[in-house]
Scaffold this motif. Structure first.
Motif, PDB file in Angstrom:
ATOM      1  N   ASN A  41      -9.388   9.048   0.370  1.00  0.00           N
ATOM      2  CA  ASN A  41      -8.959   7.660   0.578  1.00  0.00           C
ATOM      3  C   ASN A  41      -8.411   7.053  -0.720  1.00  0.00           C
ATOM      4  N   GLU A  86       0.847  -1.200   0.000  1.00  0.00           N
ATOM      5  CA  GLU A  86       0.000   0.000   0.000  1.00  0.00           C
ATOM      6  C   GLU A  86       0.876   1.241   0.000  1.00  0.00           C
ATOM      7  N   PRO A 140       0.500   5.747  -0.465  1.00  0.00           N
ATOM      8  CA  PRO A 140      -0.502   6.819  -0.584  1.00  0.00           C
ATOM      9  C   PRO A 140      -0.484   7.496  -1.951  1.00  0.00           C
ATOM     10  N   GLY A 199      -1.766  10.582  -1.984  1.00  0.00           N
ATOM     11  CA  GLY A 199      -1.403  11.912  -1.471  1.00  0.00           C
ATOM     12  C   GLY A 199      -2.301  13.050  -1.920  1.00  0.00           C
ATOM     13  N   GLU A 252      -3.138  16.265  -0.018  1.00  0.00           N
ATOM     14  CA  GLU A 252      -3.801  16.103   1.289  1.00  0.00           C
ATOM     15  C   GLU A 252      -3.339  17.155   2.296  1.00  0.00           C
ATOM     16  N   ASN A 274      -3.677   5.429  -8.242  1.00  0.00           N
ATOM     17  CA  ASN A 274      -4.109   6.821  -8.158  1.00  0.00           C
ATOM     18  C   ASN A 274      -4.901   7.172  -9.425  1.00  0.00           C
ATOM     19  N   LYS A 292      -5.499   5.511  -2.828  1.00  0.00           N
ATOM     20  CA  LYS A 292      -4.248   4.798  -2.529  1.00  0.00           C
ATOM     21  C   LYS A 292      -3.832   3.970  -3.724  1.00  0.00           C
TER      22      LYS A 292
END
Ligand code: FAD
Length: 490
Positions: free
Chosen positions: A301, A201, A203, A205, A256, A331, A303
């Motif tokens: 959310n 996993e 991010p 971002g 984020e 993404n 990812k």
């Protein structure tokens, strides 16, 4: 007769029905949501998709998906065209310095993008899938669990269903395909039974904000000129997504950590005010040209995730294949999820055709998925980590990049960008990777292309000034000031 039950009738589930349908298979697609209204505009306005929260976000469909549809499902392409979905070829996306001198070359025909609202594409894909031999949809029905057989390796034998009426029913099958998307529960159900499904996993971002617009009567889309329809300003990324039937949407992706901006952008007037300050968006949303037709949709959310169903060269489960977002997520900014999902479905079809042995099928599926999709996933993961660092540095007015960071930035800005904007051969070498037609690093194996990029890097700025893109918009401090927002402290 092989019976395949697919959980979910989203893009991956539809892709599976399309790839797997045939005379010796019966395919059931179990979908929790209701079928779409038949009318395109009604589907956009009213189709409720609790299972697909991204339904009304901008979607673009890359060359890989376009080519798959064109080559393997030509009738679907006809249906899409009749529904107003547009194919925009390589020549439409050319940077301004290359327009005018364009001559079509072999391979360009694969570098097309399909422009459509997601609802329109899904409506037509579903109508096409439903028309295929042996395919049946079971709508308004939630999968509540897996039917399992415990042996040396766990085997999935079917599903436990709950219809909207509350009636429960079991359906047995030879194969279960998990195409239930990003929030799949199947992985948890398998883990509860002792399967070890490792997960990577990373991010994304960013947060996603989308608003849809429609061209006013008598108005047309603005010309494609100096101002690109997509861009990255570090503290915000934007994209204009032309669509079907005079619709288009704009997506603003906000890091984020940009707390003030991400809170404010969801207000329609702030969203439009930001777009008005970005020349690549401004002319599209000009109130004289287009009217907004939705609120601003927000989604978080986001990812990059990747699941491993094989451990120490042994499958953790048999008779079960996760396809699309249920297996790997990326993404959305890169627009690869739907191409990836339909590719994945076709990989499954190849694997099932090649062997009837459950273990061989599980191993082959894992191997081909890794071989064909992981390079894209990994490239996105790396790019996202870089973008997250950049967004953080944007907030620090005293930030001074180190030598390595300066070098990487210079290679991107002073070599790759001007080379792709000024040399059609370089652009042609890089675009197949963008469209998922070639691995992300495939161009590195072509010495002539690498040489052209390096030559461009060595060319003095004064001689390549015309190849740099125009300024995409105000810098962060200026944008926040104009919007009356406070910036985060350095
Ligand atoms: C904001 C955003 C923008 C995106 N933009 C793009 C883009 O521009 N281009 C692109 O290619 N990709 C894009 N993507 C990615 C793309 O949307 C997904 O990769 C794609 O939808 C994956 O298809 P899927 O079928 O795996 O999942 P989904 O399309 O999410 O479908 C899952 C289906 O399973 C059903 N389901 C779930 N649980 C159950 C259950 N228990 N029982 C029965 N049914 C169930 C759901 O109702 C749904 O129909 C975007 C994603 C996001 C989040």
């Amino acid at each position: 007769m092989e019976r395949i039950v697919v959980i979910g009738g989203g893009i991956a589930g539809l892709g599976c029905a399309m790839a797997l349908a045939g005379p010796d298979r019966e395919i059931f697609v179990v979908e929790r949501d209701s079928p779409p209204p038949a009318d395109i505009e009604q589907a956009f306005e009213t189709w409720e998709r609790k299972g697909v929260t991204q339904l009304r976000h901008s979607h673009v469909f890359l060359g890989r998906l376009f080519s798959l549809i064109r080559d393997r499902h030509p009738r679907l392409l006809q249906m899409l065209t009749a529904a107003g979905v547009r194919e925009l070829g390589f020549e439409f996306g050319l940077p301004s310095p290359l327009r005018g001198s364009y001559v079509r070359a072999p391979g360009d025909e694969n570098l097309s993008i399909l422009f459509s609202r997601r609802t329109t594409l899904e409506l037509e894909m579903r109508a096409y899938a439903e028309s295929l031999q042996g395919v049946k949809f079971i709508p308004d029905t939630i999968v509540r669990g897996l039917l399992l057989e415990h042996g040396e390796t766990l085997t999935v034998k079917g599903l436990s269903l709950e219809h909207q009426s509350g009636v429960r029913e079991d359906i047995t099958s030879d194969i279960v395909v998990d195409a239930s998307g990003r929030n799949t529960l199947c992985t948890d159900w398998l883990r509860e039974q002792g399967c070890v499904i490792a997960e990577e996993e990373s991010p994304a971002g960013i947060l996603y904000f989308t608003r849809h617009y429609r061209l006013r009567e008598g108005q047309e889309e603005p010309p494609r000129d100096l101002n690109p329809g997509a861009g990255d300003l570090g503290y915000i990324k934007y994209g204009v997504f032309p669509a079907d039937n005079r619709h288009f949407s704009v997506t603003l992706a906000v890091p984020e950590i940009e707390l003030a901006l991400r809170t404010a952008v969801v207000r329609p007037e702030t969203f439009d005010a930001i777009c008005a300050k970005l020349p690549g968006c401004a002319r599209w949303i000009d109130p004289a040209r287009a009217e907004p037709v939705t609120k601003v949709f927000a989604m978080g959310n986001l990812k990059n995730t990747w699941k491993h169903f094989v451990r120490d060269r042994e499958p953790e489960v048999l008779g079960f294949f996760a396809v699309g977002d249920a297996a790997l997520r990326t993404n959305p900014l890169y627009g690869r999820g739907c191409s990836s999902a339909v590719m994945h479905a076709h990989i499954l079809a190849d694997v099932l055709a090649a062997s009837a042995n459950p273990r061989t099928r599980a191993l082959q599926f894992e191997w081909r998925t890794r071989n064909e999709l992981h390079p894209f996933w990994d490239a996105i993961r790396r790019q996202d980590l870089g973008a997250i660092r950049r967004a953080k540095n944007e907030q620090n007015p005293h930030y001074k990049p180190r030598f390595r960071a300066r070098l990487i930035k210079s290679f991107a800005d002073d070599a790759i960008t001007p080379a792709t904007r000024g040399n059609i051969k370089v652009l042609r070498a890089l675009m197949p990777a963008f469209h998922m037609l070639e691995r992300p690093t495939a161009f590195l194996a072509r010495p002539a292309i690498v040489a052209r990029i390096l030559l461009m890097w060595a060319t003095p700025k004064s001689r390549k000034q015309h190849l740099y893109p125009v300024k995409l918009g105000p810098d962060r401090a200026e944008m926040l000031r104009q919007l009356g927002l406070k910036g985060a402290p350095a």
